[in-house]
Design an enzyme around this catalytic site. Structure first.
Site, short mmCIF file in Angstrom:
data_model
loop_
_atom_site.label_atom_id
_atom_site.label_comp_id
_atom_site.label_asym_id
_atom_site.label_seq_id
_atom_site.Cartn_x
_atom_site.Cartn_y
_atom_site.Cartn_z
N PRO A 52 -3.73 0.49 -10.60
CA PRO A 52 -3.93 -0.18 -11.88
C PRO A 52 -2.65 -0.73 -12.51
CG PRO A 52 -3.95 2.17 -12.22
CD PRO A 52 -3.81 1.95 -10.73
N CYS A 53 -2.07 -1.75 -11.87
CA CYS A 53 -0.80 -2.28 -12.35
C CYS A 53 -0.90 -2.87 -13.76
CB CYS A 53 -0.24 -3.29 -11.37
SG CYS A 53 -1.29 -4.70 -11.07
N HIS A 54 -2.10 -3.20 -14.21
CA HIS A 54 -2.25 -3.74 -15.56
C HIS A 54 -1.93 -2.70 -16.63
CE1 HIS A 54 -6.14 -1.82 -14.78
NE2 HIS A 54 -6.28 -1.73 -16.09
#
Length: 103
Positions: A52-54
């Protein structure tokens, strides 16, 4: 495990509805000087649905203007979809949503 893999494993620990800074991820991945490396790793995220790089933002809570998967509007939309609130258009309310530990 290589550096990017360590970063990805750390980012996976950020729960939905929370964010962490590049610096927090760098420290938890093993080197406080890796903040930029965290950015490089997330920009080449091999599994966006799994990593989940966001959920990684700048130290002041701003979303990344160069978010690799659609820009800052997409990052904001993904975070809002998890219940994250913003102080202004692109700045996360860090008092409410910043993780305290990635251990």
């Amino acid at each position: 495990m290589n550096t990017f893999e360590r970063i990805y494993e750390t980012v996976k620990k950020i729960p939905a509805g929370k964010v962490a800074t590049y610096g927090q991820v760098a420290i938890a991945a093993g080197n406080p000087r890796w903040s930029r490396v965290v950015g490089y790793a997330l920009h080449s995220n091999p599994s966006p649905g799994e990593i989940p790089c966001h959920r990684v933002v700048r130290r002041d809570g701003r979303v990344a203007p160069g978010f690799a998967f659609g820009g800052e509007h997409v990052q904001k939309m993904l975070l809002e979809g998890e219940g994250v609130t913003f102080k202004d258009e692109f700045t996360v309310d860090m008092d409410k949503h910043c993780v305290r530990s990635l251990a």
